[in-house]
Design a protein around this motif. Sequence first.
Motif, PDB file in Angstrom:
ATOM      1  N   GLU A   1      -4.001  -4.656  11.595  1.00 46.59           N
ATOM      2  CA  GLU A   1      -3.367  -3.483  10.744  1.00 46.59           C
ATOM      3  C   GLU A   1      -2.712  -2.911  11.732  1.00 46.59           C
ATOM      4  O   GLU A   1      -1.917  -3.073  11.946  1.00 46.59           O
ATOM      5  CB  GLU A   1      -4.146  -2.665  10.176  1.00 46.59           C
TER       6      GLU A   1
ATOM      7  N   ILE B   1       0.272  -5.083  12.667  1.00 42.90           N
ATOM      8  CA  ILE B   1       1.416  -4.472  11.492  1.00 42.90           C
ATOM      9  C   ILE B   1       2.282  -3.100  12.139  1.00 42.90           C
ATOM     10  O   ILE B   1       2.912  -3.423  12.611  1.00 42.90           O
ATOM     11  CB  ILE B   1       0.836  -4.322  10.711  1.00 42.90           C
TER      12      ILE B   1
ATOM     13  N   PHE C   1       8.817  -0.968   4.366  1.00 44.58           N
ATOM     14  CA  PHE C   1       8.314  -2.211   3.599  1.00 44.58           C
ATOM     15  C   PHE C   1       7.151  -2.742   4.304  1.00 44.58           C
ATOM     16  O   PHE C   1       6.645  -3.159   3.325  1.00 44.58           O
ATOM     17  CB  PHE C   1      10.103  -3.116   3.055  1.00 44.58           C
ATOM     18  N   LEU C   2       6.893  -3.229   5.326  1.00 46.85           N
ATOM     19  CA  LEU C   2       5.614  -2.896   6.043  1.00 46.85           C
ATOM     20  C   LEU C   2       4.974  -2.719   5.524  1.00 46.85           C
ATOM     21  O   LEU C   2       3.653  -2.784   5.557  1.00 46.85           O
ATOM     22  CB  LEU C   2       6.472  -3.485   7.707  1.00 46.85           C
ATOM     23  N   THR C   3       5.119  -1.414   5.337  1.00 45.27           N
ATOM     24  CA  THR C   3       3.929  -0.674   5.190  1.00 45.27           C
ATOM     25  C   THR C   3       3.354  -0.395   3.748  1.00 45.27           C
ATOM     26  O   THR C   3       1.979  -0.737   4.215  1.00 45.27           O
ATOM     27  CB  THR C   3       4.240   1.583   5.233  1.00 45.27           C
ATOM     28  N   ALA C   4       4.029  -0.778   2.496  1.00 48.26           N
ATOM     29  CA  ALA C   4       3.823  -1.870   1.513  1.00 48.26           C
ATOM     30  C   ALA C   4       2.829  -2.552   1.161  1.00 48.26           C
ATOM     31  O   ALA C   4       1.906  -2.528   1.275  1.00 48.26           O
ATOM     32  CB  ALA C   4       5.215  -1.560   0.646  1.00 48.26           C
ATOM     33  N   LEU C   5       3.481  -3.664   2.161  1.00 51.27           N
ATOM     34  CA  LEU C   5       2.774  -4.987   2.200  1.00 51.27           C
ATOM     35  C   LEU C   5       1.641  -4.723   2.781  1.00 51.27           C
ATOM     36  O   LEU C   5       0.815  -5.414   2.728  1.00 51.27           O
ATOM     37  CB  LEU C   5       3.472  -5.255   3.268  1.00 51.27           C
ATOM     38  N   ALA C   6       1.118  -3.555   4.481  1.00 51.90           N
ATOM     39  CA  ALA C   6       0.010  -3.711   4.516  1.00 51.90           C
ATOM     40  C   ALA C   6      -0.534  -3.328   3.871  1.00 51.90           C
ATOM     41  O   ALA C   6      -2.441  -3.581   4.021  1.00 51.90           O
ATOM     42  CB  ALA C   6      -0.003  -2.870   5.840  1.00 51.90           C
TER      43      ALA C   6
ATOM     44  N   ALA D   1      -1.108  -3.134   1.074  1.00 49.77           N
ATOM     45  CA  ALA D   1      -1.029  -4.476  -0.902  1.00 49.77           C
ATOM     46  C   ALA D   1      -2.262  -5.495   0.007  1.00 49.77           C
ATOM     47  O   ALA D   1      -2.989  -6.391  -0.771  1.00 49.77           O
ATOM     48  CB  ALA D   1      -0.167  -5.291  -0.895  1.00 49.77           C
ATOM     49  N   GLU D   2      -1.978  -5.724   1.440  1.00 53.85           N
ATOM     50  CA  GLU D   2      -2.949  -6.463   2.038  1.00 53.85           C
ATOM     51  C   GLU D   2      -4.366  -6.421   2.208  1.00 53.85           C
ATOM     52  O   GLU D   2      -4.935  -6.897   2.413  1.00 53.85           O
ATOM     53  CB  GLU D   2      -2.896  -6.619   3.243  1.00 53.85           C
TER      54      GLU D   2
END
Length: 101
Positions: free
Chosen positions: A37, A40, A65-70, A72-73
Amino acid sequence: MAVAPGWYLLLSAAVFCIGLFGVLVRRNALIFLMSIELMINAANINLVAFSLVYGNITGQTFVLFLTALAAAEVAVGVGIILVVNRNFDSIDITDAVTMRW
């Protein structure tokens, strides 16, 4: 007084190095996820800094978009950690070296 973009890049490099150190040194799965995290978030700082320099909003859009990906991760990672904890009675990532039921 505005902050120069170089300071943002220096901050991003420092945060990325701290995250990389955590990934390479720690064996705890939770610390491992937190380190990812951090890396990212370092990329997010870079994107916002370059968005500030070039005066467009594209970098800030990628940050969303990267915040949404993080998020989900983290959801998938916590699920994996719970399964590893149930099967191996610890969250040490070096314990889970074999694939078994």
